[in-house]
Design a protein around this motif. Structure first.
Motif, PDB file in Angstrom:
ATOM      1  N   VAL A   3       0.855  -1.204  -0.112  1.00  0.00           N
ATOM      2  CA  VAL A   3      -0.001   0.192  -0.127  1.00  0.00           C
ATOM      3  C   VAL A   3       1.002   1.331   0.170  1.00  0.00           C
ATOM      4  CG1 VAL A   3      -1.857  -1.077   1.144  1.00  0.00           C
ATOM      5  CG2 VAL A   3      -0.317   0.155   2.458  1.00  0.00           C
ATOM      6  N   LYS A   4       0.074   2.223  -0.483  1.00  0.00           N
ATOM      7  CA  LYS A   4       0.976   3.750  -0.477  1.00  0.00           C
ATOM      8  C   LYS A   4      -0.153   4.689  -0.739  1.00  0.00           C
ATOM      9  CE  LYS A   4       2.164   4.741  -5.329  1.00  0.00           C
ATOM     10  NZ  LYS A   4       2.936   5.343  -6.431  1.00  0.00           N
ATOM     11  N   GLY A   5       0.327   5.777  -0.375  1.00  0.00           N
ATOM     12  CA  GLY A   5      -0.503   7.100  -0.422  1.00  0.00           C
ATOM     13  C   GLY A   5      -1.098   7.405   0.953  1.00  0.00           C
ATOM     14  N   SER A   6      -1.346   8.832   1.103  1.00  0.00           N
ATOM     15  CA  SER A   6      -1.478   9.388   2.365  1.00  0.00           C
ATOM     16  C   SER A   6      -2.645   8.704   3.175  1.00  0.00           C
ATOM     17  CB  SER A   6      -1.749  10.884   2.281  1.00  0.00           C
ATOM     18  OG  SER A   6      -2.626  11.158   1.356  1.00  0.00           O
ATOM     19  N   ALA A   7      -3.789   8.270   2.466  1.00  0.00           N
ATOM     20  CA  ALA A   7      -4.704   7.572   2.922  1.00  0.00           C
ATOM     21  C   ALA A   7      -4.655   6.276   3.307  1.00  0.00           C
ATOM     22  CB  ALA A   7      -5.916   8.156   2.326  1.00  0.00           C
ATOM     23  N   ALA A   8      -3.465   5.828   3.038  1.00  0.00           N
ATOM     24  CA  ALA A   8      -3.309   4.352   3.006  1.00  0.00           C
ATOM     25  C   ALA A   8      -3.932   3.539   4.435  1.00  0.00           C
ATOM     26  CB  ALA A   8      -2.078   3.838   2.918  1.00  0.00           C
ATOM     27  N   ASP A   9      -3.806   4.256   5.514  1.00  0.00           N
ATOM     28  CA  ASP A   9      -4.242   3.660   6.786  1.00  0.00           C
ATOM     29  C   ASP A   9      -5.496   4.340   7.307  1.00  0.00           C
ATOM     30  OD1 ASP A   9      -2.015   1.868   7.059  1.00  0.00           O
ATOM     31  OD2 ASP A   9      -0.661   3.773   7.723  1.00  0.00           O
ATOM     32  N   GLU A  10      -6.123   5.323   6.423  1.00  0.00           N
ATOM     33  CA  GLU A  10      -7.291   5.976   6.936  1.00  0.00           C
ATOM     34  C   GLU A  10      -8.424   4.902   6.969  1.00  0.00           C
ATOM     35  OE1 GLU A  10      -7.776   9.699   5.854  1.00  0.00           O
ATOM     36  OE2 GLU A  10      -5.813  10.160   5.937  1.00  0.00           O
ATOM     37  N   VAL A  16       1.148 -11.400 -14.686  1.00  0.00           N
ATOM     38  CA  VAL A  16       2.387 -11.574 -13.808  1.00  0.00           C
ATOM     39  C   VAL A  16       2.468 -12.961 -13.227  1.00  0.00           C
ATOM     40  CG1 VAL A  16       2.040  -9.036 -13.272  1.00  0.00           C
ATOM     41  CG2 VAL A  16       0.839 -10.494 -11.887  1.00  0.00           C
ATOM     42  N   PRO A  17       3.592 -13.179 -12.578  1.00  0.00           N
ATOM     43  CA  PRO A  17       3.616 -14.288 -11.970  1.00  0.00           C
ATOM     44  C   PRO A  17       3.011 -14.264 -10.629  1.00  0.00           C
ATOM     45  CG  PRO A  17       6.036 -13.266 -12.558  1.00  0.00           C
ATOM     46  CD  PRO A  17       5.017 -12.360 -12.926  1.00  0.00           C
ATOM     47  N   VAL A  18       2.767 -15.375 -10.217  1.00  0.00           N
ATOM     48  CA  VAL A  18       2.187 -15.808  -8.852  1.00  0.00           C
ATOM     49  C   VAL A  18       3.030 -15.294  -7.603  1.00  0.00           C
ATOM     50  CG1 VAL A  18       1.326 -17.423  -7.217  1.00  0.00           C
ATOM     51  CG2 VAL A  18       0.585 -17.496  -9.479  1.00  0.00           C
ATOM     52  N   GLY A  19       2.619 -14.645  -6.866  1.00  0.00           N
ATOM     53  CA  GLY A  19       3.664 -14.059  -5.781  1.00  0.00           C
ATOM     54  C   GLY A  19       3.933 -12.583  -5.915  1.00  0.00           C
ATOM     55  N   THR A  20       3.848 -12.094  -7.024  1.00  0.00           N
ATOM     56  CA  THR A  20       4.028 -10.701  -7.396  1.00  0.00           C
ATOM     57  C   THR A  20       3.491  -9.955  -6.225  1.00  0.00           C
ATOM     58  OG1 THR A  20       4.426 -10.906  -9.576  1.00  0.00           O
ATOM     59  CG2 THR A  20       3.753  -8.812  -9.236  1.00  0.00           C
ATOM     60  N   SER A  21       4.124  -8.595  -6.066  1.00  0.00           N
ATOM     61  CA  SER A  21       3.464  -7.716  -5.198  1.00  0.00           C
ATOM     62  C   SER A  21       2.928  -6.679  -5.907  1.00  0.00           C
ATOM     63  CB  SER A  21       4.663  -7.098  -4.045  1.00  0.00           C
ATOM     64  OG  SER A  21       3.867  -6.174  -3.282  1.00  0.00           O
ATOM     65  N   VAL A  22       1.825  -6.186  -5.715  1.00  0.00           N
ATOM     66  CA  VAL A  22       1.009  -4.982  -6.538  1.00  0.00           C
ATOM     67  C   VAL A  22       0.940  -4.016  -5.337  1.00  0.00           C
ATOM     68  CG1 VAL A  22      -0.761  -4.401  -7.829  1.00  0.00           C
ATOM     69  CG2 VAL A  22      -0.031  -6.793  -7.867  1.00  0.00           C
ATOM     70  N   THR A  23       1.591  -2.860  -5.912  1.00  0.00           N
ATOM     71  CA  THR A  23       1.521  -1.639  -5.303  1.00  0.00           C
ATOM     72  C   THR A  23       0.438  -0.901  -5.489  1.00  0.00           C
ATOM     73  OG1 THR A  23       3.903  -1.604  -4.812  1.00  0.00           O
ATOM     74  CG2 THR A  23       2.678   0.495  -4.499  1.00  0.00           C
ATOM     75  N   VAL A  24      -0.469  -0.517  -4.639  1.00  0.00           N
ATOM     76  CA  VAL A  24      -1.748   0.259  -5.101  1.00  0.00           C
ATOM     77  C   VAL A  24      -1.684   1.543  -3.952  1.00  0.00           C
ATOM     78  CG1 VAL A  24      -4.134   0.214  -4.730  1.00  0.00           C
ATOM     79  CG2 VAL A  24      -2.877  -1.944  -5.242  1.00  0.00           C
ATOM     80  N   THR A  25      -2.042   2.584  -4.487  1.00  0.00           N
ATOM     81  CA  THR A  25      -2.304   3.805  -4.025  1.00  0.00           C
ATOM     82  C   THR A  25      -3.844   3.981  -3.479  1.00  0.00           C
ATOM     83  OG1 THR A  25      -0.750   4.884  -5.528  1.00  0.00           O
ATOM     84  CG2 THR A  25      -2.278   6.470  -4.258  1.00  0.00           C
ATOM     85  N   PHE A  26      -3.902   4.473  -2.190  1.00  0.00           N
ATOM     86  CA  PHE A  26      -5.119   4.743  -1.593  1.00  0.00           C
ATOM     87  C   PHE A  26      -5.452   6.116  -1.205  1.00  0.00           C
ATOM     88  CE2 PHE A  26      -4.321   0.197  -0.955  1.00  0.00           C
ATOM     89  CZ  PHE A  26      -5.645  -0.387  -0.877  1.00  0.00           C
ATOM     90  N   VAL A  27      -6.542   6.322  -1.522  1.00  0.00           N
ATOM     91  CA  VAL A  27      -7.015   7.839  -1.202  1.00  0.00           C
ATOM     92  C   VAL A  27      -8.229   7.877  -0.483  1.00  0.00           C
ATOM     93  CG1 VAL A  27      -6.105   8.610  -3.604  1.00  0.00           C
ATOM     94  CG2 VAL A  27      -8.597   7.795  -3.336  1.00  0.00           C
ATOM     95  N   GLN A  28      -8.613   8.910   0.078  1.00  0.00           N
ATOM     96  CA  GLN A  28      -9.663   9.348   1.120  1.00  0.00           C
ATOM     97  C   GLN A  28     -11.020   9.268   0.070  1.00  0.00           C
ATOM     98  OE1 GLN A  28      -9.586   8.747   4.249  1.00  0.00           O
ATOM     99  NE2 GLN A  28     -11.985   8.767   4.266  1.00  0.00           N
ATOM    100  N   GLN A  29     -11.960   8.426   0.455  1.00  0.00           N
ATOM    101  CA  GLN A  29     -13.183   8.477  -0.562  1.00  0.00           C
ATOM    102  C   GLN A  29     -13.783   9.919  -0.018  1.00  0.00           C
ATOM    103  OE1 GLN A  29     -15.719   5.320   0.308  1.00  0.00           O
ATOM    104  NE2 GLN A  29     -17.013   5.676  -1.597  1.00  0.00           N
ATOM    105  N   THR A  30     -14.171  10.678  -1.164  1.00  0.00           N
ATOM    106  CA  THR A  30     -14.850  11.967  -1.041  1.00  0.00           C
ATOM    107  C   THR A  30     -16.403  11.888  -1.148  1.00  0.00           C
ATOM    108  OG1 THR A  30     -14.535  12.461  -3.183  1.00  0.00           O
ATOM    109  CG2 THR A  30     -12.925  13.504  -1.623  1.00  0.00           C
ATOM    110  N   VAL A  31     -17.050  12.349  -0.210  1.00  0.00           N
ATOM    111  CA  VAL A  31     -18.444  12.215  -0.302  1.00  0.00           C
ATOM    112  C   VAL A  31     -19.103  13.764  -1.144  1.00  0.00           C
ATOM    113  CG1 VAL A  31     -20.603  12.030   0.987  1.00  0.00           C
ATOM    114  CG2 VAL A  31     -18.396  10.844   1.696  1.00  0.00           C
ATOM    115  N   GLY A  32     -19.876  13.416  -2.064  1.00  0.00           N
ATOM    116  CA  GLY A  32     -20.274  14.762  -2.929  1.00  0.00           C
ATOM    117  C   GLY A  32     -21.166  15.146  -1.892  1.00  0.00           C
ATOM    118  N   SER A  33     -21.467  16.673  -2.220  1.00  0.00           N
ATOM    119  CA  SER A  33     -22.428  17.476  -1.503  1.00  0.00           C
ATOM    120  C   SER A  33     -23.763  17.433  -1.909  1.00  0.00           C
ATOM    121  CB  SER A  33     -22.152  18.858  -1.274  1.00  0.00           C
ATOM    122  OG  SER A  33     -21.966  19.424  -2.514  1.00  0.00           O
ATOM    123  N   GLN A  34     -24.899  17.376  -1.399  1.00  0.00           N
ATOM    124  CA  GLN A  34     -26.218  17.237  -1.979  1.00  0.00           C
ATOM    125  C   GLN A  34     -26.978  18.519  -1.772  1.00  0.00           C
ATOM    126  OE1 GLN A  34     -27.987  13.727  -1.528  1.00  0.00           O
ATOM    127  NE2 GLN A  34     -26.143  12.436  -1.224  1.00  0.00           N
TER     128      GLN A  34
END
Length: 87
Positions: free
Chosen positions: A45-52, A69-87
């Motif tokens: 995991v990466k990204g400022s919101a990864a642990d949120e 990709v070969p089995v066992g490969t590590s896939v790096t994913v960026t996590f972001v804070q989910q934004t809630v649209g205003s209504q």
């Protein structure tokens, strides 16, 4: 990541199993980890919101959806804070 599997290849004659990377966009960290584990892949995991709480995977992942990709490969994913649209 703690608890991940490490695959070491010590013989050139070993045949590598190859899988397709799943689409992780919009998944939570636990959902992304579970999806990757189903294919024998690992999550980094990466990204400022990864642990949120409520963070979701952006479309930024180290291997594109559908890439082989070969089995066992590590896939790096960026996590972001989910934004809630205003209504």
């Amino acid at each position: 990541e703690k608890g991940s599997t490490v695959v070491l290849y010590t013989d050139d004659s070993y045949e590598t199993n190859v899988v397709s990377v799943p689409n992780l966009t919009g998944l939570t960290r636990s959902q992304a980890k579970e999806a990757l584990e189903q294919y024998g892949l690992n999550l980094t995991v990466k990204g400022s919101a990864a642990d949120e709480e409520g963070a979701i995977a952006s479309s930024d992942q180290s291997y594109a959806y559908g890439a082989s990709v070969p089995v066992g490969t590590s896939v790096t994913v960026t996590f972001v804070q989910q934004t809630v649209g205003s209504q």
